[in-house]
Scaffold this motif. Structure first.
Motif, PDB file in Angstrom:
ATOM      1  N   GLY A  59      52.258 -18.919   9.649  1.00 20.12           N
ATOM      2  CA  GLY A  59      51.943 -17.687  10.365  1.00 20.12           C
ATOM      3  C   GLY A  59      52.751 -17.548  11.641  1.00 20.12           C
ATOM      4  N   ILE A  60      52.899 -18.640  12.374  1.00 28.85           N
ATOM      5  CA  ILE A  60      53.704 -18.620  13.605  1.00 28.85           C
ATOM      6  C   ILE A  60      55.149 -18.268  13.279  1.00 28.85           C
ATOM      7  CG2 ILE A  60      54.638 -20.054  15.461  1.00 28.85           C
ATOM      8  CD1 ILE A  60      51.996 -21.657  15.320  1.00 28.85           C
ATOM      9  N   PHE A  61      55.701 -18.908  12.261  1.00 28.41           N
ATOM     10  CA  PHE A  61      57.095 -18.661  11.878  1.00 28.41           C
ATOM     11  C   PHE A  61      57.295 -17.210  11.447  1.00 28.41           C
ATOM     12  CE2 PHE A  61      60.634 -18.837   8.816  1.00 28.41           C
ATOM     13  CZ  PHE A  61      61.629 -19.295   9.675  1.00 28.41           C
ATOM     14  N   VAL A  62      56.385 -16.687  10.636  1.00 31.85           N
ATOM     15  CA  VAL A  62      56.488 -15.289  10.195  1.00 31.85           C
ATOM     16  C   VAL A  62      56.354 -14.355  11.405  1.00 31.85           C
ATOM     17  CG1 VAL A  62      55.381 -13.489   8.808  1.00 31.85           C
ATOM     18  CG2 VAL A  62      55.733 -15.754   7.844  1.00 31.85           C
ATOM     19  N   GLY A  63      55.486 -14.697  12.345  1.00 27.07           N
ATOM     20  CA  GLY A  63      55.362 -13.907  13.572  1.00 27.07           C
ATOM     21  C   GLY A  63      56.653 -13.882  14.357  1.00 27.07           C
ATOM     22  N   TRP A  64      57.302 -15.032  14.470  1.00 23.57           N
ATOM     23  CA  TRP A  64      58.583 -15.079  15.169  1.00 23.57           C
ATOM     24  C   TRP A  64      59.624 -14.229  14.452  1.00 23.57           C
ATOM     25  CZ3 TRP A  64      58.396 -21.072  15.921  1.00 23.57           C
ATOM     26  CH2 TRP A  64      57.607 -21.374  17.025  1.00 23.57           C
ATOM     27  N   LEU A  65      59.659 -14.328  13.114  1.00 18.89           N
ATOM     28  CA  LEU A  65      60.619 -13.508  12.359  1.00 18.89           C
ATOM     29  C   LEU A  65      60.330 -12.020  12.536  1.00 18.89           C
ATOM     30  CD1 LEU A  65      61.034 -15.460   8.995  1.00 18.89           C
ATOM     31  CD2 LEU A  65      62.662 -15.265  10.870  1.00 18.89           C
ATOM     32  N   GLY A  66      59.051 -11.647  12.476  1.00 13.91           N
ATOM     33  CA  GLY A  66      58.678 -10.252  12.659  1.00 13.91           C
ATOM     34  C   GLY A  66      59.074  -9.741  14.035  1.00 13.91           C
ATOM     35  N   LEU A  67      58.849 -10.556  15.050  1.00 14.52           N
ATOM     36  CA  LEU A  67      59.245 -10.154  16.401  1.00 14.52           C
ATOM     37  C   LEU A  67      60.754 -10.084  16.542  1.00 14.52           C
ATOM     38  CD1 LEU A  67      56.651 -12.149  18.496  1.00 14.52           C
ATOM     39  CD2 LEU A  67      56.850  -9.666  18.345  1.00 14.52           C
ATOM     40  N   LEU A  68      61.455 -10.968  15.862  1.00 18.47           N
ATOM     41  CA  LEU A  68      62.917 -10.938  15.893  1.00 18.47           C
ATOM     42  C   LEU A  68      63.439  -9.610  15.356  1.00 18.47           C
ATOM     43  CD1 LEU A  68      65.591 -12.490  16.364  1.00 18.47           C
ATOM     44  CD2 LEU A  68      65.407 -13.293  14.009  1.00 18.47           C
ATOM     45  N   MET A  69      62.777  -9.082  14.327  1.00 22.12           N
ATOM     46  CA  MET A  69      63.216  -7.822  13.729  1.00 22.12           C
ATOM     47  C   MET A  69      62.720  -6.597  14.510  1.00 22.12           C
ATOM     48  SD  MET A  69      63.074  -8.546   9.656  1.00 22.12           S
ATOM     49  CE  MET A  69      61.386  -9.049   9.547  1.00 22.12           C
ATOM     50  N   ARG A  70      61.646  -6.735  15.280  1.00 20.17           N
ATOM     51  CA  ARG A  70      61.033  -5.561  15.888  1.00 20.17           C
ATOM     52  C   ARG A  70      61.030  -5.537  17.411  1.00 20.17           C
ATOM     53  NH1 ARG A  70      58.302  -6.750  11.335  1.00 20.17           N
ATOM     54  NH2 ARG A  70      57.850  -5.075   9.879  1.00 20.17           N
ATOM     55  N   ALA A  71      60.884  -6.670  18.043  1.00 19.50           N
ATOM     56  CA  ALA A  71      60.672  -6.685  19.493  1.00 19.50           C
ATOM     57  C   ALA A  71      61.398  -7.873  20.116  1.00 19.50           C
ATOM     58  CB  ALA A  71      59.177  -6.741  19.790  1.00 19.50           C
ATOM     59  N   ARG A  72      62.690  -7.760  20.238  1.00 20.63           N
ATOM     60  CA  ARG A  72      63.456  -8.915  20.719  1.00 20.63           C
ATOM     61  C   ARG A  72      63.182  -9.259  22.173  1.00 20.63           C
ATOM     62  NH1 ARG A  72      69.078  -8.383  17.463  1.00 20.63           N
ATOM     63  NH2 ARG A  72      68.116  -8.675  15.451  1.00 20.63           N
ATOM     64  N   ARG A  73      62.907  -8.271  22.996  1.00 23.93           N
ATOM     65  CA  ARG A  73      62.618  -8.567  24.407  1.00 23.93           C
ATOM     66  C   ARG A  73      61.338  -9.393  24.527  1.00 23.93           C
ATOM     67  NH1 ARG A  73      62.041  -3.698  28.451  1.00 23.93           N
ATOM     68  NH2 ARG A  73      62.384  -2.806  26.420  1.00 23.93           N
ATOM     69  N   GLU A  74      60.329  -9.029  23.777  1.00 21.01           N
ATOM     70  CA  GLU A  74      59.076  -9.780  23.808  1.00 21.01           C
ATOM     71  C   GLU A  74      59.241 -11.161  23.186  1.00 21.01           C
ATOM     72  OE1 GLU A  74      59.427  -6.671  22.862  1.00 21.01           O
ATOM     73  OE2 GLU A  74      58.148  -5.515  24.199  1.00 21.01           O
ATOM     74  N   LEU A  75      60.128 -11.263  22.200  1.00 24.80           N
ATOM     75  CA  LEU A  75      60.360 -12.548  21.540  1.00 24.80           C
ATOM     76  C   LEU A  75      60.855 -13.598  22.527  1.00 24.80           C
ATOM     77  CD1 LEU A  75      60.422 -14.162  18.884  1.00 24.80           C
ATOM     78  CD2 LEU A  75      62.783 -13.411  18.612  1.00 24.80           C
ATOM     79  N   VAL A  76      61.649 -13.189  23.495  1.00 26.32           N
ATOM     80  CA  VAL A  76      62.148 -14.134  24.500  1.00 26.32           C
ATOM     81  C   VAL A  76      60.979 -14.822  25.195  1.00 26.32           C
ATOM     82  CG1 VAL A  76      63.367 -14.315  26.711  1.00 26.32           C
ATOM     83  CG2 VAL A  76      64.320 -12.923  24.873  1.00 26.32           C
ATOM     84  N   TRP A  77      59.941 -14.071  25.538  1.00 25.51           N
ATOM     85  CA  TRP A  77      58.788 -14.649  26.231  1.00 25.51           C
ATOM     86  C   TRP A  77      57.912 -15.439  25.275  1.00 25.51           C
ATOM     87  CZ3 TRP A  77      59.163 -14.855  31.200  1.00 25.51           C
ATOM     88  CH2 TRP A  77      59.919 -13.899  31.867  1.00 25.51           C
ATOM     89  N   ILE A  78      57.726 -14.926  24.077  1.00 23.20           N
ATOM     90  CA  ILE A  78      56.816 -15.585  23.131  1.00 23.20           C
ATOM     91  C   ILE A  78      57.446 -16.834  22.521  1.00 23.20           C
ATOM     92  CG2 ILE A  78      55.632 -15.269  20.920  1.00 23.20           C
ATOM     93  CD1 ILE A  78      55.085 -12.390  21.806  1.00 23.20           C
ATOM     94  N   LEU A  79      58.739 -16.835  22.320  1.00 25.78           N
ATOM     95  CA  LEU A  79      59.420 -17.988  21.734  1.00 25.78           C
ATOM     96  C   LEU A  79      59.944 -18.944  22.802  1.00 25.78           C
ATOM     97  CD1 LEU A  79      60.304 -19.275  19.080  1.00 25.78           C
ATOM     98  CD2 LEU A  79      62.357 -17.882  19.163  1.00 25.78           C
TER      99      LEU A  79
END
Length: 135
Positions: A59-79
């Motif tokens: 689930g975490i990995f899929v969340g990271w992939l989903g954020l990579l495709m949709r919200a890259r700015r937020e991904l920086v903070w979440i990843l």
């Protein structure tokens, strides 16, 4: 040898100096093993990889992939925080789960996003069960 008149503090300092010396010798002798040890420590940090924990990790990995495709700015903070945690653990090596536990709320949120992204993909994109209403 020759330390019978030393204080407890002097013995501790001598022991620490000897341990530092032996550690440096081991690193020089076994430098080729360090990358393998780092990889094993990272795997231990993120383990276990079975049962309910595996589904959580997916689930975490899929969340990271989903954020990579949709919200890259937020991904920086979440990843960013899990990456910092992983690098810290890999290089300090002697740390326990205390570096991952503070991230659980962030990781649970990311896993929840992963489940949401997966559900949207399955039910709305792959099998069009979602209806879009026009207003």
């Amino acid at each position: 040898p020759g330390s019978s008149g030393w204080t407890q503090a002097q013995r501790e300092v001598a022991l620490a100096e000897r341990a530092t010396q032996r550690t440096a010798e081991w690193i020089q002798t076994n430098a080729d093993q360090i990358p393998v040890l780092l990889a094993k420590r990272i795997a231990t940090h993120w383990s276990p990889f079975y049962g309910p924990s595996l589904s959580w990790r997916i689930g975490i990995f899929v969340g990271w992939l989903g954020l990579l495709m949709r919200a890259r700015r937020e991904l920086v903070w979440i990843l960013g925080l899990p990456i910092i945690s992983t690098v810290t653990v890999a290089f300090l090596y002697e740390t326990g789960g205390r570096f991952l536990v503070p991230l659980y709320s962030l990781l649970y949120m990311t896993a929840g996003l992963g489940v949401a992204f997966l559900a949207k993909f399955l039910f709305c994109d792959l099998f069009p069960l979602c209806r879009r209403t026009r207003s």
